[in-house]
Design a protein around this motif. Structure first.
Motif, mmCIF file in Angstrom:
data_model
loop_
_atom_site.group_PDB
_atom_site.id
_atom_site.type_symbol
_atom_site.label_atom_id
_atom_site.label_comp_id
_atom_site.label_asym_id
_atom_site.label_seq_id
_atom_site.Cartn_x
_atom_site.Cartn_y
_atom_site.Cartn_z
ATOM 1 N N VAL A 346 0.862 -1.193 0.000
ATOM 2 C CA VAL A 346 0.000 0.000 0.000
ATOM 3 C C VAL A 346 0.889 1.230 0.000
ATOM 4 N N VAL A 347 0.606 2.188 -0.892
ATOM 5 C CA VAL A 347 1.321 3.464 -0.877
ATOM 6 C C VAL A 347 0.292 4.591 -0.922
ATOM 7 N N THR A 348 0.736 5.781 -0.568
ATOM 8 C CA THR A 348 -0.122 6.959 -0.700
ATOM 9 C C THR A 348 0.379 7.746 -1.900
ATOM 10 N N GLY A 372 5.043 9.758 -7.467
ATOM 11 C CA GLY A 372 4.123 9.914 -6.332
ATOM 12 C C GLY A 372 2.707 10.254 -6.733
ATOM 13 N N THR A 373 2.383 10.138 -8.037
ATOM 14 C CA THR A 373 1.023 10.506 -8.460
ATOM 15 C C THR A 373 0.258 9.287 -8.950
ATOM 16 N N PRO A 398 -12.427 4.643 0.333
ATOM 17 C CA PRO A 398 -13.187 4.093 1.462
ATOM 18 C C PRO A 398 -14.704 4.180 1.248
ATOM 19 N N GLU A 399 -15.425 3.367 2.005
ATOM 20 C CA GLU A 399 -16.871 3.236 1.890
ATOM 21 C C GLU A 399 -17.580 4.582 2.065
ATOM 22 N N TRP A 400 -17.058 5.445 2.901
ATOM 23 C CA TRP A 400 -17.752 6.687 3.259
ATOM 24 C C TRP A 400 -17.358 7.863 2.355
ATOM 25 N N VAL A 401 -16.480 7.618 1.398
ATOM 26 C CA VAL A 401 -16.047 8.696 0.493
ATOM 27 C C VAL A 401 -16.771 8.521 -0.846
ATOM 28 N N VAL A 402 -17.407 9.584 -1.344
ATOM 29 C CA VAL A 402 -18.121 9.465 -2.620
ATOM 30 C C VAL A 402 -17.427 10.223 -3.747
ATOM 31 N N GLN A 403 -16.531 11.129 -3.399
ATOM 32 C CA GLN A 403 -15.741 11.764 -4.450
ATOM 33 C C GLN A 403 -14.410 12.253 -3.890
ATOM 34 N N MET A 404 -13.458 12.386 -4.782
ATOM 35 C CA MET A 404 -12.142 12.924 -4.396
ATOM 36 C C MET A 404 -11.692 13.890 -5.479
ATOM 37 N N GLN A 405 -10.878 14.847 -5.075
ATOM 38 C CA GLN A 405 -10.439 15.910 -5.986
ATOM 39 C C GLN A 405 -8.945 15.753 -6.294
ATOM 40 N N PRO A 406 -8.535 16.321 -7.445
ATOM 41 C CA PRO A 406 -7.110 16.309 -7.757
ATOM 42 C C PRO A 406 -6.310 16.944 -6.631
ATOM 43 N N GLY A 407 -5.145 16.400 -6.344
ATOM 44 C CA GLY A 407 -4.306 16.929 -5.270
ATOM 45 C C GLY A 407 -4.511 16.201 -3.956
ATOM 46 N N GLU A 408 -5.661 15.505 -3.805
ATOM 47 C CA GLU A 408 -5.885 14.756 -2.561
ATOM 48 C C GLU A 408 -4.983 13.520 -2.523
ATOM 49 N N ALA A 409 -4.695 13.111 -1.309
ATOM 50 C CA ALA A 409 -3.872 11.914 -1.134
ATOM 51 C C ALA A 409 -4.775 10.688 -1.177
ATOM 52 N N ALA A 410 -4.449 9.751 -2.048
ATOM 53 C CA ALA A 410 -5.245 8.526 -2.172
ATOM 54 C C ALA A 410 -4.417 7.329 -1.742
ATOM 55 N N GLU A 411 -5.138 6.325 -1.192
ATOM 56 C CA GLU A 411 -4.462 5.070 -0.832
ATOM 57 C C GLU A 411 -4.451 4.180 -2.070
ATOM 58 N N VAL A 412 -3.288 3.634 -2.366
ATOM 59 C CA VAL A 412 -3.110 2.898 -3.619
ATOM 60 C C VAL A 412 -2.497 1.532 -3.336
ATOM 61 N N LEU A 413 -3.096 0.507 -3.927
ATOM 62 C CA LEU A 413 -2.496 -0.840 -3.865
ATOM 63 C C LEU A 413 -1.636 -1.020 -5.110
#
Ligand code: AMP
Ligand code: MG
Length: 416
Positions: A346-348, A372-373, A398-413
């Motif tokens: 897992v990386v961010t 890192g992107t 995650p289950e409780w997130v419905v949208q994310m914006q550019p620049g946000e940190a995402a968890e990545v497998l």
């Protein structure tokens, strides 16, 4: 219900969904490690060590030379310098592998090769580069102290010292330590044998022609490849027709060579065509459920036959099957080998584009991880295997997130 839904505005399903963690935990609870077996080093490579490996002797087992040079006494070279080299008679030569009993006398030198046993009494080795490389007499122009260019017995490992602990997946450096300590074989958990079954009247073998209404089977190749990548032997049993009796008969036939059975297709919520579910329900040892994830909602697991061979039933859509393999089957393969480290790293990473995700379900979106992107790929449908072919990572939303914006940190497998 299908697991093809890609709408980000979907409301949480009304019926209870099982969490990804709970489903995985239940699968793992039913899996026992395969009993250890003693295998030769080439066969053991890549497998998980079942017992600690220790040194039985000191490593190295005898004092030896670290360089090609001359074994001498310290006092005999103490006066050596560029201006006034010391000259000594060369009375013997010891090559690596020479088991003769040599001893050094004061005022003499013995030519010695790297890895050769140090003559009794010798205190140090003068590298050949510090000499005129003479064969009957040697002129030495640099002095050194006792121990120079000498490898002492036991300086690497002492008898009884742990070399590789049980639970280690054997990589080349571990194989080296085990071999250097003289072990020709080690107890390991054997390579799991995974039988991959694909079901569906629509399936044709790649390389054969198809007509509209048919598709080429990709799942069985993909899952077999993924199983091999996870360290297994994989056997494909493909294109099983949509008939519960045939599905059951094929599964029973395959039990003999399976430590784990993985099926794809035939487990969605569509009724009579869900033949895997229909076939395995008769056995009463399988659990079918909806897991709070996308893709991959319809999941099943259990055990089958007198040997209680674990079975995991994956959805038919290729992306769903792929994601489900990585999330559930890979750790199960690890459990068969007493290895809890087979989950994906897992990386961010920083999102380069917006994304949407259904409420109440964990999304695994195909993405391209670069530095890192992370860039979500276009075409997130669970049938879109071409997009899958461009991915190198899964973005976990995650289950409780419905949208994310550019620049946000995402968890990545990170995909293997
Ligand atoms: P099912 O779960 O059997 O209803 O299948 C769901 C979807 O996955 C359908 O579009 C199937 O055609 C597709 N599918 C099932 N098995 C495979 C396979 N082995 N290879 C490619 N696609 C498949
Ligand atoms: Mg089907």
């Amino acid at each position: 219900m299908t697991d093809t839904d890609t709408s980000a505005t979907t409301a949480p399903a009304l019926e209870a969904l099982t969490s990804v963690e709970a489903h995985l935990a239940e699968i793992l609870a039913g899996i026992r490690p395969l009993p250890p077996t003693e295998l030769s080093l080439p066969e053991a490579e890549g497998l998980v060590l079942a017992q600690d490996v220790t040194a039985t002797q000191p490593l190295p087992s005898f004092d030896n030379s670290a360089m090609d040079g001359y074994a001498v006494l310290a006092q005999d070279v103490a006066a050596a310098s560029e201006q006034a080299p010391v000259t000594l008679p060369v009375v013997a030569e010891i090559a690596a592998g020479d088991t003769g009993a040599y001893a050094i006398n004061p005022g003499t030198a013995i030519r010695i090769m790297t890895g050769a046993m140090l003559p009794r009494g010798a205190e140090l080795v003068i590298p050949v580069e510090w000499t005129d490389a003479g064969t009957s007499r040697v002129s030495i122009h640099t002095k050194a102290s006792p121990g120079h260019a000498v490898r002492r017995a036991g300086d690497d490992a002492q008898p009884g010292q742990l070399l590789v602990p049980a639970g280690t997946r054997l990589k080349p450096m571990h194989i080296a330590a085990i071999a250097a300590a003289g072990h020709g074989s080690v107890p390991v958990h054997p390579r799991p044998r995974v039988v991959v079954l694909s079901t569906g009247d629509e399936l044709a073998e790649p390389g054969t022609p198809i007509i509209p209404g048919r598709i080429w089977d990709s799942n069985s190749f993909m899952i077999a490849a993924a199983a091999r990548e996870a360290g297994c032997l994989a056997y494909r049993q493909a294109g099983i027709p949509d008939k519960p009796d045939e599905v059951l008969r094929t599964i029973e036939d395959q039990l003999i060579r399976a430590d784990l059975l993985v099926t794809t297709g035939g487990v969605s919520m569509g009724g009579e065509h869900d033949v895997v579910k229909a076939a395995l329900r008769q056995l009463g040892t399988l659990t079918f459920r909806k897991v709070a994830m996308q893709p991959g909602m319809p999941q099943g697991f259990g055990s089958i036959g007198a040997e209680k061979v674990p079975i995991i039933t994956l959805p038919g859509n290729p992306v769903s099957a792929y994601v489900s393999f990585q999330i559930f089957v890979r750790p199960a393969i690890g459990a068969l080998q007493a290895d809890d480290g087979l989950g994906l790293p897992v990386v961010t990473a920083e999102l380069t584009a917006p994304l949407r995700s259904p409420a109440g379900r964990r999304s695994f979106l195909r993405g391209m991880l670069e530095g890192g992107t992370i860039t979500p790929l276009t075409g997130q449908g669970s049938h879109q295997v071409a997009t899958l072919g461009r991915a190198n990572a899964l973005i976990t939303v995650p289950e409780w997130v419905v949208q994310m914006q550019p620049g946000e940190a995402a968890e990545v497998l990170v995909l293997p």
